[in-house]
Design a protein around this motif. Sequence first.
Motif, PDB file in Angstrom:
ATOM      1  N   MET A  98      -8.848   6.220  23.251  1.00 51.00           N
ATOM      2  CA  MET A  98      -8.262   4.899  23.040  1.00 51.00           C
ATOM      3  C   MET A  98      -9.225   3.773  23.362  1.00 51.00           C
ATOM      4  SD  MET A  98      -5.678   5.805  21.593  1.00 51.00           S
ATOM      5  CE  MET A  98      -5.220   4.127  21.197  1.00 51.00           C
ATOM      6  N   ARG A  99     -10.202   4.023  24.248  1.00 46.83           N
ATOM      7  CA  ARG A  99     -11.199   2.975  24.476  1.00 46.83           C
ATOM      8  C   ARG A  99     -12.087   2.791  23.250  1.00 46.83           C
ATOM      9  NH1 ARG A  99      -8.125   3.177  27.821  1.00 46.83           N
ATOM     10  NH2 ARG A  99      -7.234   1.873  26.206  1.00 46.83           N
TER      11      ARG A  99
ATOM     12  N   ASP B 241      -9.961   0.881  20.838  1.00 45.86           N
ATOM     13  CA  ASP B 241      -9.896  -0.521  21.256  1.00 45.86           C
ATOM     14  C   ASP B 241     -11.187  -1.257  20.907  1.00 45.86           C
ATOM     15  OD1 ASP B 241      -7.361  -0.149  22.221  1.00 45.86           O
ATOM     16  OD2 ASP B 241      -7.981   0.120  24.312  1.00 45.86           O
TER      17      ASP B 241
ATOM     18  N   ALA C 187     -11.470  -4.526  18.496  1.00 44.65           N
ATOM     19  CA  ALA C 187     -11.967  -5.791  19.038  1.00 44.65           C
ATOM     20  C   ALA C 187     -12.622  -6.658  17.962  1.00 44.65           C
ATOM     21  CB  ALA C 187     -12.966  -5.527  20.167  1.00 44.65           C
TER      22      ALA C 187
ATOM     23  N   ARG D 207      -3.060   4.389  16.978  1.00 40.59           N
ATOM     24  CA  ARG D 207      -2.193   3.767  17.984  1.00 40.59           C
ATOM     25  C   ARG D 207      -0.717   4.048  17.697  1.00 40.59           C
ATOM     26  NH1 ARG D 207      -4.622   0.005  21.397  1.00 40.59           N
ATOM     27  NH2 ARG D 207      -2.617  -1.005  21.748  1.00 40.59           N
TER      28      ARG D 207
END
Length: 235
Positions: A67-68, A71, A75, A110
Amino acid sequence: MRHRFEPPSAAFPFGTDNFGRDIFSRVVYGARISLQIGLSVVVLSGISGVIFGTLAGYFPRLDNVIMRVMDALLAFPEIILAIAIAATLGPSTANAIIALAVVYTPRTARVVRASVLVIRQMDYVTAAICAGATDMRILRRHVFPNTMAPLVVQLTFIFAYAVIAEAVLSFLGIGAVPPTPTWGNIIAEGRNYIREATWISLFPGLAIGITVLGLNLLGDGLRDVLDPRMKVRHG
């Protein structure tokens, strides 16, 4: 040799361009290319999103890492990231599909992860674990089928986003390479003649708008049908 523009008429419903080519035929043929690209993006982003979202939601040790990365991709503004990837890979239909699939994978991941986190706490999953079912069997029999409803809705919206994004990439010259017609590069070809031949860019633009509106309405309808909470509200 260039031909004189022909405005919309009975012979040419959408008019002709500066080369005498029928805009109607190019818009119809370009629909096939644009929709094929959109569908390919849906398939690739759907498969990768399901894999990453399922792994992140079901295996806590992988959740933070996956998930990082998602993300980090989220961004960046989606269209800017797609332009950067497509420009790096070079202009072609395949590279446009890859760029858009990368951009829209985090959205799918997600949604799938959120569904898996909820399903993982259900009693029937707990019962399957107590019965000695393997993780693969639980994922295949219990988890994945129950993520399909939100996944289908999300992919419908991604289809619409992909059609717009493909048009942007083709307009900028980093999507499908001319003379292959797509709605985006037809609009790009007409921008230099926008004053004397508005129809060159107008009709493919209308095709994009109608298609995206239809896909969004389809997504809203599927959400109303597949989401039990929406049924309760409308009931």
